[in-house]
Design a protein around this motif. Sequence first.
Motif: not given
Length: 198
Positions: A98-101, A67-82, A64-65
């Motif tokens: 998280g992306i929608l919120v 989004g306010f950093t403008l950092l890409p969500s990709t690494p976080l999604v990949i972290a979730g898969t790991l 969720v948070l």
Amino acid sequence: MEKIVLTRSITSFRHIGIILWATVLLAAVGSYIYAPQAFTGEHIAIFLERFQAWMLAIYLVFSVLRGFTLLPSTPLVIAGTLIFPSQPWLVLLISISGILVSSTLIYFCSDLLGFTDYFETKHSKAVERIRRRLETPAGFLFVLLWAFFPLVPTDAVCYVAGTTRMAFIKFILAVFLGELILCSFYIFSGGYLRNLVS
């Protein structure tokens, strides 16, 4: 008199909000530039695994948070898969939630923080042009493709949509569809590749 006091309070709140947001943004981007290796899916997974009991909640908060950093969500999604390799649907649910919120918060905070007033004062013609484009059927497609394209931050289009007052339902549906396709690809193709290697 009360109206003047209220206007000053809102202005002060906006200034504080902008300063806090800019501080978080600069810290995040600075950290990303200084140590990009710390923002890979593997490093994020290692960091989150330290908090075994709270890992799921922390992962959701980060989603969720971020989004306010403008950092890409990709690494976080990949972290979730790991972190949750046997629960791809859970990772997809948390990632999309998280992306929608965060997209919703950014959409509404762009006005709250005064970005709308600023852009309409300084760049009124450009804002009006973008607003007209976003309110057409092509505007929906533009946001959807932006959300789907992995090399640009979805959060940037959230600020633009909020600033130009694009219809929220159209905006959030476009973000949902674009991110659903992208996140599903990352999550399910990642699991498939892991199964091939192991």
